[in-house]
Design an enzyme around this catalytic site. Structure first.
Site, PDB file in Angstrom:
ATOM      1  N   ARG A   1       3.667  -5.263  -8.606  1.00 38.93           N
ATOM      2  CA  ARG A   1       4.674  -5.621  -7.596  1.00 38.93           C
ATOM      3  C   ARG A   1       5.264  -6.965  -7.988  1.00 38.93           C
ATOM      4  O   ARG A   1       4.791  -8.021  -7.571  1.00 38.93           O
ATOM      5  CB  ARG A   1       4.013  -5.687  -6.219  1.00 38.93           C
ATOM      6  CG  ARG A   1       4.953  -5.991  -5.059  1.00 38.93           C
ATOM      7  CD  ARG A   1       4.181  -5.931  -3.739  1.00 38.93           C
ATOM      8  NE  ARG A   1       5.005  -6.225  -2.590  1.00 38.93           N
ATOM      9  CZ  ARG A   1       5.235  -7.457  -2.135  1.00 38.93           C
ATOM     10  NH1 ARG A   1       4.715  -8.496  -2.728  1.00 38.93           N
ATOM     11  NH2 ARG A   1       5.999  -7.615  -1.073  1.00 38.93           N
TER      12      ARG A   1
ATOM     13  N   SER B   1       4.955   3.356   2.053  1.00 36.94           N
ATOM     14  CA  SER B   1       4.578   2.422   3.130  1.00 36.94           C
ATOM     15  C   SER B   1       5.057   2.974   4.458  1.00 36.94           C
ATOM     16  O   SER B   1       6.237   3.330   4.593  1.00 36.94           O
ATOM     17  CB  SER B   1       5.243   1.060   2.926  1.00 36.94           C
ATOM     18  OG  SER B   1       4.763   0.450   1.762  1.00 36.94           O
TER      19      SER B   1
ATOM     20  N   LYS C   1       3.793 -11.801   2.232  1.00 34.93           N
ATOM     21  CA  LYS C   1       5.051 -11.043   2.237  1.00 34.93           C
ATOM     22  C   LYS C   1       6.026 -11.726   3.185  1.00 34.93           C
ATOM     23  O   LYS C   1       5.681 -11.974   4.341  1.00 34.93           O
ATOM     24  CB  LYS C   1       4.759  -9.610   2.695  1.00 34.93           C
ATOM     25  CG  LYS C   1       5.944  -8.662   2.641  1.00 34.93           C
ATOM     26  CD  LYS C   1       5.436  -7.237   2.924  1.00 34.93           C
ATOM     27  CE  LYS C   1       6.510  -6.310   3.423  1.00 34.93           C
ATOM     28  NZ  LYS C   1       7.419  -5.831   2.399  1.00 34.93           N
TER      29      LYS C   1
HETATM   30  N1  TZP Z   1       2.887  -5.069   2.571  1.00 29.33           N
HETATM   31  C1  TZP Z   1       2.470  -5.266   3.809  1.00 29.33           C
HETATM   32  S1  TZP Z   1       1.592  -6.686   3.958  1.00 29.33           S
HETATM   33  C2  TZP Z   1       1.761  -7.028   2.309  1.00 29.33           C
HETATM   34  C3  TZP Z   1       2.501  -6.036   1.712  1.00 29.33           C
HETATM   35  C4  TZP Z   1       2.870  -5.972   0.296  1.00 29.33           C
HETATM   36  C5  TZP Z   1       1.192  -8.242   1.663  1.00 29.33           C
HETATM   37  C6  TZP Z   1      -0.291  -8.177   1.510  1.00 29.33           C
HETATM   38  O1  TZP Z   1      -0.771  -9.349   0.918  1.00 29.33           O
HETATM   39  P1  TZP Z   1      -2.149 -10.026   1.349  1.00 29.33           P
HETATM   40  O2  TZP Z   1      -2.214 -11.301   0.554  1.00 29.33           O
HETATM   41  O3  TZP Z   1      -3.242  -9.083   0.952  1.00 29.33           O
HETATM   42  O4  TZP Z   1      -2.092 -10.276   2.824  1.00 29.33           O
END
Ligand code: TZP
Ligand code: MG
Length: 216
Positions: free
Chosen positions: A40, A111, A140
Site C-alpha cells: 500500500r 474494504s 489513515k
Molecule cells: N484502512 C482502515 S484503517 C487503516 C486502513 C488502511 C489503517 C490501519 O493502520 P493501523 O496503523 O494498523 O491503525
C-alpha cells in the site's frame, strides 16, 4: 481463498516505516510469521512510476521466498503487471465486478464498512472483506467512521460467511477482541511497521489471534 491466510495481514508502504525503507521491515515481519502482505504505497514520501514498480517487485520476491501471498492495494494495473497474487480495493476504487473479471483465479479483497457493503462485495465476487476501522488510527488520513468490532458481529449475524479481516488501530491487546467478534484475523500497519522489532511484534499478534482461533 483459504481464510487462514488472513490470520495476520501486514499492510505497508514506504511512508509507514520510520526509516522510509520498507524492505528490512518486511523481511523482519516475514520472519515473525505474517500470513499475508499488502503493498500500500501512498501518503508522504510514497514512490511512484518506476520507483514504485521496482519496490513492489522487491517486496513481492521477499514475500514469495517465505511463501506469503502478495496483494496490491488499489493499483489494479500494477497488480496485473507484476502478476501479483491479488488486489485489494476500497468502495471508491472502481467496480468490484470489473475487477473480479480481471483477477480471475486471483485474490480479490474489498474494504467494507457495513452489512450492505459486505453483502454487495460478496455478491460481486470478493474473496475476503476488510472491515474497518475497528478503532481510531492516525495511520489513515481519510478515516471512515469508527464502528468497532461490533460491525463484524453484525456482518456475521447477517449470514455472511466470507473470510473477514478487521483493520484499524489494532494492536496485540485488541487483536483477540476483533477475532472474537467473528474475524478470521487482523490487518495491521503501525503495530508491525512502527515496532522496534517487527519480528517480535508479528509473533505476539499471531499468538493473540491463534489463541482465539484455538490453534495454540
Ligand atoms: N484502512 C482502515 S484503517 C487503516 C486502513 C488502511 C489503517 C490501519 O493502520 P493501523 O496503523 O494498523 O491503525
Ligand atoms: Mg483504496
Amino acid at each position: 481463498m483459504n481464510k487462514e491466510l488472513l490470520k495476520l495481514y501486514l499492510v505497508m508502504g514506504s511512508s509507514n516505516c520510520g526509516s522510509g525503507e520498507p524492505l528490512p521491515v518486511l523481511e523482519s515481519a516475514l520472519k515473525g510469521g505474517i500470513t499475508l502482505f499488502q503493498f500500500r504505497e501512498k501518503g508522504n514520501g510514497a514512490r511512484s512510476g518506476q520507483g514504485k514498480i521496482k519496490l513492489a517487485h522487491e517486496m513481492m520476491s521477499r514475500c514469495r521466498s517465505y511463501g506469503v501471498p502478495f496483494i496490491v492495494n488499489d493499483d489494479v494495473e500494477l497488480a496485473l503487471t507484476l502478476e501479483a497474487d491479488g488486489v485489494h480495493i476500497g468502495q471508491d476504487d472502481g467496480s468490484i465486478i470489473e475487477t473480479r473479471k480481471r483477477f480471475a483465479g486471483k485474490v480479490l479483497g474489498v474494504s467494507v464498512h457495513n452489512v450492505q457493503e459486505a453483502h454487495d462485495a460478496m455478491k460481486f465476487g470478493a474473496d475476503y472483506l476488510g472491515v474497518g476501522p475497528m478503532y481510531f488510527t492516525n495511520t489513515k488520513s481519510d478515516l471512515h467512521e469508527v464502528k468497532g468490532p461490533d460491525v463484524i458481529k453484525d456482518i456475521r449475524a447477517a449470514g455472511i460467511t466470507l473470510p473477514i479481516v478487521g483493520i484499524g488501530g489494532i494492536d496485540k491487546e485488541r487483536a483477540g477482541i476483533v477475532v472474537e467478534s467473528g474475524a478470521d484475523g487482523v490487518a495491521v500497519i503501525s503495530a508491525i511497521s512502527q515496532a522496534q522489532c517487527p519480528t517480535a511484534a508479528a509473533r505476539e499478534l499471531l499468538y493473540e489471534v491463534e489463541k482465539i482461533l484455538h490453534i495454540t
